[in-house]
Scaffold this motif. Sequence first.
Motif, PDB file in Angstrom:
ATOM      1  N   ILE A 150       0.844  -1.186   0.000  1.00 56.84           N
ATOM      2  CA  ILE A 150       0.000   0.000   0.000  1.00 56.84           C
ATOM      3  C   ILE A 150       0.882   1.240   0.000  1.00 56.84           C
ATOM      4  O   ILE A 150       2.002   1.207   0.527  1.00 56.84           O
ATOM      5  N   LEU A 151       0.402   2.312  -0.609  1.00 55.95           N
ATOM      6  CA  LEU A 151       1.124   3.583  -0.576  1.00 55.95           C
ATOM      7  C   LEU A 151       0.649   4.418   0.605  1.00 55.95           C
ATOM      8  O   LEU A 151      -0.470   4.235   1.101  1.00 55.95           O
ATOM      9  N   ILE A 152       1.490   5.346   1.036  1.00 56.93           N
ATOM     10  CA  ILE A 152       1.180   6.203   2.171  1.00 56.93           C
ATOM     11  C   ILE A 152       0.999   7.636   1.684  1.00 56.93           C
ATOM     12  O   ILE A 152       1.909   8.217   1.078  1.00 56.93           O
ATOM     13  N   LEU A 153      -0.182   8.169   1.924  1.00 52.21           N
ATOM     14  CA  LEU A 153      -0.476   9.570   1.657  1.00 52.21           C
ATOM     15  C   LEU A 153      -0.415  10.300   2.997  1.00 52.21           C
ATOM     16  O   LEU A 153      -1.259  10.070   3.870  1.00 52.21           O
ATOM     17  N   ALA A 154       0.597  11.130   3.172  1.00 53.61           N
ATOM     18  CA  ALA A 154       0.803  11.821   4.454  1.00 53.61           C
ATOM     19  C   ALA A 154       0.229  13.235   4.380  1.00 53.61           C
ATOM     20  O   ALA A 154       0.577  14.015   3.496  1.00 53.61           O
ATOM     21  N   ARG A 155      -0.632  13.535   5.310  1.00 48.24           N
ATOM     22  CA  ARG A 155      -1.323  14.828   5.325  1.00 48.24           C
ATOM     23  C   ARG A 155      -0.935  15.634   6.557  1.00 48.24           C
ATOM     24  O   ARG A 155      -0.840  15.096   7.667  1.00 48.24           O
ATOM     25  N   THR A 156      -0.752  16.940   6.354  1.00 48.87           N
ATOM     26  CA  THR A 156      -0.574  17.839   7.490  1.00 48.87           C
ATOM     27  C   THR A 156      -1.583  18.978   7.419  1.00 48.87           C
ATOM     28  O   THR A 156      -1.851  19.519   6.347  1.00 48.87           O
ATOM     29  N   ASP A 157      -2.146  19.315   8.568  1.00 51.88           N
ATOM     30  CA  ASP A 157      -3.053  20.453   8.698  1.00 51.88           C
ATOM     31  C   ASP A 157      -2.394  21.599   9.460  1.00 51.88           C
ATOM     32  O   ASP A 157      -3.072  22.483   9.977  1.00 51.88           O
ATOM     33  N   ALA A 158      -1.066  21.590   9.500  1.00 48.49           N
ATOM     34  CA  ALA A 158      -0.336  22.584  10.291  1.00 48.49           C
ATOM     35  C   ALA A 158      -0.474  24.001   9.744  1.00 48.49           C
ATOM     36  O   ALA A 158      -0.249  24.973  10.474  1.00 48.49           O
ATOM     37  N   ARG A 159      -0.831  24.142   8.484  1.00 55.99           N
ATOM     38  CA  ARG A 159      -0.984  25.480   7.892  1.00 55.99           C
ATOM     39  C   ARG A 159      -1.975  26.312   8.682  1.00 55.99           C
ATOM     40  O   ARG A 159      -1.797  27.531   8.828  1.00 55.99           O
ATOM     41  N   HIS A 160      -3.003  25.701   9.238  1.00 56.13           N
ATOM     42  CA  HIS A 160      -4.104  26.427   9.887  1.00 56.13           C
ATOM     43  C   HIS A 160      -3.633  27.235  11.090  1.00 56.13           C
ATOM     44  O   HIS A 160      -3.934  28.431  11.199  1.00 56.13           O
ATOM     45  N   ASP A 161      -2.905  26.619  12.015  1.00 62.43           N
ATOM     46  CA  ASP A 161      -2.492  27.290  13.252  1.00 62.43           C
ATOM     47  C   ASP A 161      -1.021  27.698  13.280  1.00 62.43           C
ATOM     48  O   ASP A 161      -0.646  28.601  14.033  1.00 62.43           O
ATOM     49  N   HIS A 162      -0.196  27.029  12.464  1.00 65.16           N
ATOM     50  CA  HIS A 162       1.252  27.210  12.599  1.00 65.16           C
ATOM     51  C   HIS A 162       1.929  27.789  11.362  1.00 65.16           C
ATOM     52  O   HIS A 162       3.134  28.027  11.381  1.00 65.16           O
ATOM     53  N   GLY A 163       1.178  27.999  10.303  1.00 65.27           N
ATOM     54  CA  GLY A 163       1.714  28.659   9.130  1.00 65.27           C
ATOM     55  C   GLY A 163       2.262  27.714   8.081  1.00 65.27           C
ATOM     56  O   GLY A 163       2.462  26.519   8.316  1.00 65.27           O
ATOM     57  N   LEU A 164       2.547  28.295   6.941  1.00 64.67           N
ATOM     58  CA  LEU A 164       2.960  27.513   5.788  1.00 64.67           C
ATOM     59  C   LEU A 164       4.321  26.868   5.983  1.00 64.67           C
ATOM     60  O   LEU A 164       4.543  25.723   5.572  1.00 64.67           O
TER      61      LEU A 164
END
Length: 292
Positions: A150-164
């Motif tokens: 299986i492949l791994i799709l890694a997601r981050t939502d850090a843009r919301h509170d911590h910036g780009l």
Amino acid sequence: MSPAEKLRALLAQDKLHVMPCCFDALSAKLVQQANFDLTFMSGFATSASRIGQPDLGLMSYGEVLDQARNITEATTIPLIADGDTGYGNAMNVRRTVAGFAKAGAAAVMIEDQLAPKRCGHTPGKAVVSREEAFDRIRAANDARAEGADILILARTDARHDHGLTEAIDRASKFRELGADILFVEAPKTEEEMKILCRELPGPKMANIVEGGETPDLPHSELRDIGYSIAAYPLTLMAAAMQAMNTVLDALSKDNPRDPHLMDFKTLRDKIGFNSYYTNSEQYKSSNRECKL
């Protein structure tokens, strides 16, 4: 080819793959019948369709896995499954990744949100520490090393509170830890999207929510920016809900419904009645009575 091998072959192509997201076996079949190369099981849409609840971590691992298995059994195009936060600690992540591989998913998304997770374009989301986020991806990669195809799709939502910058740093580390596809959720401008694709290695996925925070750019622009996949997580769900509301309103007022309905012949064909009858012909026994 295995589902994972099919997805790897798609990602090796120098093109943007437009990916309508499904929420059940029927919607996934329609995506395949429309000749799209792959699909994603949207957590938002799946939660709405399966349990009638918002995407706020209410569905269990077992429910999501069951829905993914239904989809892979009904289709042959690669499915990317939504593994959320992995449903617990790093050991749960390993089980989640292995489970989706056994269910026939081509890839699984693992994200760095704080549980219970939230839709990436709704208020209140937060991310775990870098260390915990990195452990999730390490655990996902370890599950693959133990045999999960299986492949791994890694997601981050850090843009919301911590910036780009923080989001880019996290995603870059995810890639070092074995992630195949990177997904930085909710960049707010086209320029941010360009920065992400310029600075991050490997295949990247854009998540286009109509009315969401990320610009809804034409496919040609997304391709030129550098994305490999453009996901449309709510397009089919929103279209289906709008159509159902329209025909329910017509029904309640005793107005004509035909203009809003797929004709019965086409409906049967798309669901699979005609292919079933065709295939079943070869198993029909003769009309002779059985003699004991």
